[in-house]
Write a protein that holds these residues in place. Structure first.
Motif, PDB file in Angstrom:
ATOM      1  N   ASP A 215      27.850 116.146   4.761  1.00  0.00           N
ATOM      2  CA  ASP A 215      29.020 116.676   4.699  1.00  0.00           C
ATOM      3  C   ASP A 215      29.292 116.261   7.027  1.00  0.00           C
ATOM      4  OD1 ASP A 215      30.963 118.602   6.559  1.00  0.00           O
ATOM      5  OD2 ASP A 215      30.956 120.202   5.223  1.00  0.00           O
ATOM      6  N   TYR A 218      31.623 117.693  11.495  1.00  0.00           N
ATOM      7  CA  TYR A 218      30.854 117.582  13.703  1.00  0.00           C
ATOM      8  C   TYR A 218      30.587 116.413  13.652  1.00  0.00           C
ATOM      9  CZ  TYR A 218      31.941 123.008  12.085  1.00  0.00           C
ATOM     10  OH  TYR A 218      32.774 123.979  11.749  1.00  0.00           O
ATOM     11  N   SER A 246      36.833 115.067   8.990  1.00  0.00           N
ATOM     12  CA  SER A 246      37.672 115.906   9.332  1.00  0.00           C
ATOM     13  C   SER A 246      38.537 115.311  10.465  1.00  0.00           C
ATOM     14  CB  SER A 246      37.303 117.579   9.170  1.00  0.00           C
ATOM     15  OG  SER A 246      38.618 118.396   9.468  1.00  0.00           O
ATOM     16  N   SER A 248      40.000 118.127  12.145  1.00  0.00           N
ATOM     17  CA  SER A 248      39.838 119.264  12.468  1.00  0.00           C
ATOM     18  C   SER A 248      39.106 120.441  13.710  1.00  0.00           C
ATOM     19  CB  SER A 248      39.054 120.273  11.171  1.00  0.00           C
ATOM     20  OG  SER A 248      40.247 120.635  10.525  1.00  0.00           O
ATOM     21  N   LYS A 249      38.389 119.708  14.034  1.00  0.00           N
ATOM     22  CA  LYS A 249      37.285 120.185  14.728  1.00  0.00           C
ATOM     23  C   LYS A 249      37.198 118.846  15.892  1.00  0.00           C
ATOM     24  CE  LYS A 249      36.340 123.448  12.446  1.00  0.00           C
ATOM     25  NZ  LYS A 249      35.053 124.177  12.232  1.00  0.00           N
TER      26      LYS A 249
HETATM   27  N1  PLP Z   1      32.688 121.378   6.941  1.00  0.00           N
HETATM   28  C1  PLP Z   1      31.602 122.250   7.914  1.00  0.00           C
HETATM   29  C2  PLP Z   1      30.483 121.857   7.626  1.00  0.00           C
HETATM   30  C3  PLP Z   1      32.698 123.593   8.469  1.00  0.00           C
HETATM   31  O1  PLP Z   1      32.522 124.008   9.941  1.00  0.00           O
HETATM   32  C4  PLP Z   1      34.207 123.467   8.377  1.00  0.00           C
HETATM   33  C5  PLP Z   1      35.154 123.845   8.683  1.00  0.00           C
HETATM   34  O2  PLP Z   1      34.888 124.858   9.756  1.00  0.00           O
HETATM   35  C6  PLP Z   1      35.010 122.113   7.186  1.00  0.00           C
HETATM   36  C7  PLP Z   1      34.169 122.005   6.642  1.00  0.00           C
HETATM   37  C8  PLP Z   1      36.278 123.007   7.212  1.00  0.00           C
HETATM   38  O3  PLP Z   1      37.043 121.718   7.713  1.00  0.00           O
HETATM   39  P1  PLP Z   1      38.700 121.387   7.236  1.00  0.00           P
HETATM   40  O4  PLP Z   1      38.999 122.058   9.002  1.00  0.00           O
HETATM   41  O5  PLP Z   1      38.332 120.068   7.275  1.00  0.00           O
HETATM   42  O6  PLP Z   1      38.975 121.945   5.948  1.00  0.00           O
END
Ligand code: PLP
Length: 411
Positions: A215, A218, A246, A248-249
């Protein structure tokens, strides 16, 4: 009578975040005037990059025209986005990943969980401790574990501790594992992996015929240009790893939803009979059946991350949050606390003062400073004695939180 998936009963009932909410509610009821600052949750606060909103606005306009309308898209994502990712995130960093090995999705949370659909029920699973809870809970829901003990550790899972004593580098599994979850930069500890560290895991996986679920949600927060962003920077990882990423961040897409999973075509698993099967083919099949793709508009927004303007705007966002992390780190160090992470990740992992456990420290910050963190124990037994502070907040809130901490008696 309909039967439910009784493995859900094995879950420790939503332990961490509901308990935080309960304590906040009780505190707020006693102190309605208190202005809480939340450094607990990993959601972003800053608006989307203009390059992304511009691209999405253009895409919305197009959707209202006969020529620009898009119905169902390819389940695996539009080729232009897969191509942009392959080129910018992988090929430019020397990784041999092709566009069709990238599967666009609406989130890494779903992908890290759904990936179990294509894996067997009898894999021996290793997770780090502390850990992003989704990996564990998904396995519990799928019936891959036994019940949890008093510390919240589930039977059947192998927990690899991450502590200051091992520099937050997990030991290799003591008993063989088939499936290993790794997260770098790490949530919650903020630790980052060197190339040697990734090589150590790839070597383990290859020698044990194991699969690494990596994963890298980040990765954009890595500040040192020498550090790897992808497990595929270790060449042999093509034979033993799946990577999750992702928007997302890095680009503020937590509410917009776009992510991707990389499955090399060279990656295989085995059937019960020992026949090799392509994981790429299984995941393609799984997505075609169970997923109808991410919206055209959102994929255009994600594509804009790779434009020159998008790259510059994302870099500014990342710098903004990492400056927050530096402010948090410096202040906690000034207060005499041992502080980890926060240098290549938006999370600062703080050792609690000697006399306190995670929840006591959480309560102290809540009651004395009106600051909300996340108790480390909520991420796993080995997280006891730590607390996570998130750098995802406005500068004003971060500075105000640190000023309040300076006034607390933290020991
Ligand atoms: N993986 C980790 C380690 C995370 O901390 C998070 C979200 O906090 C995610 C995945 C989730 O990502 P997504 O918003 O793409 O579902």
């Amino acid at each position: 009578m309909v039967r439910v998936n009784s493995y859900y009963q094995t879950l420790r009932a939503g332990y961490l975040f509901p308990e935080i909410q309960r304590r906040i509610k009780a505190f707020a009821a006693q102190h309605p005037e208190a202005d809480l600052i939340r450094l607990g949750i990993g959601d972003v606060t800053e608006p989307l990059p203009a390059a992304c909103t511009d691209a999405m606005a253009t895409a919305v306009e197009a959707m209202g025209t006969r020529t620009g309308f898009h119905g169902y898209g390819p389940e695996q994502g539009y080729h232009w986005l897969r191509q942009a990712i392959a080129q910018h995130d992988y090929q430019q960093r020397g990784c041999a990943i092709e566009a069709d090995e990238i599967f666009i999705s609406d989130g890494s949370k779903c992908d890290t969980s759904n990936i179990l659909d294509i894996l067997g029920d009898d894999n021996r699973i290793a997770v780090t401790d502390p850990v992003y809870p989704v990996y564990v809970d998904s396995n519990v829901m799928a019936g891959h574990t036994g019940p949890a003990n008093d510390q919240g550790c589930y039977g059947g899972l192998q927990y690899l501790p991450l502590t200051a004593d091992n520099d937050f580098r997990a030991p290799l599994p003591a008993t063989p594992a088939d499936l290993i979850y790794l997260c770098f930069p790490n949530n919650p500890t903020g630790a980052v992996a060197t190339r040697a560290e990734l090589q150590r895991w790839v070597d383990y996986a290859r020698s044990h015929d194991a699969l690494i679920l990596f994963d890298a949600a980040y990765e954009a927060f890595i500040q040192d240009s020498e550090l790897p962003h992808s497990i595929f920077e270790v060449e042999e990882a093509r034979d033993c790893a799946i990577e999750f990423r992702s928007f997302s961040k890095k680009a503020g897409f937590t509410g917009t939803r776009c992510a991707f999973t990389v499955i090399p075509k060279t990656l295989s698993g085995h059937t019960r009979n020992g026949d090799a099967v392509s994981l790429w083919q299984l995941w393609s099949r799984r997505q075609s059946t169970k997923f109808n793709g991410v919206s055209y508009v959102v994929q255009r927004g994600a594509e804009a991350v790779y434009s020159a303007a998008g790259q510059a705007q994302v870099a500014r966002l990342v710098t903004f949050y990492m400056d927050n992390a530096a402010i948090i780190r410096q202040q906690l160090q000034r207060l005499g606390l041992a502080v980890y992470g926060g240098q290549h990740a938006p999370y600062v992992w703080v050792k609690t003062p000697a006399s306190m456990n995670s929840w006591q420290f959480f309560d102290q910050l809540l009651h004395q400073a009106h600051v909300v963190g996340t108790p480390g124990a909520g991420f796993g037994a080995a997280g006891e004695g730590y607390l996570r502070l998130s750098a995802f907040n406005s500068r004003g809130q971060v500075e105000a939180a640190m000023t309040r901490l300076a006034r607390c008696k933290l020991q």
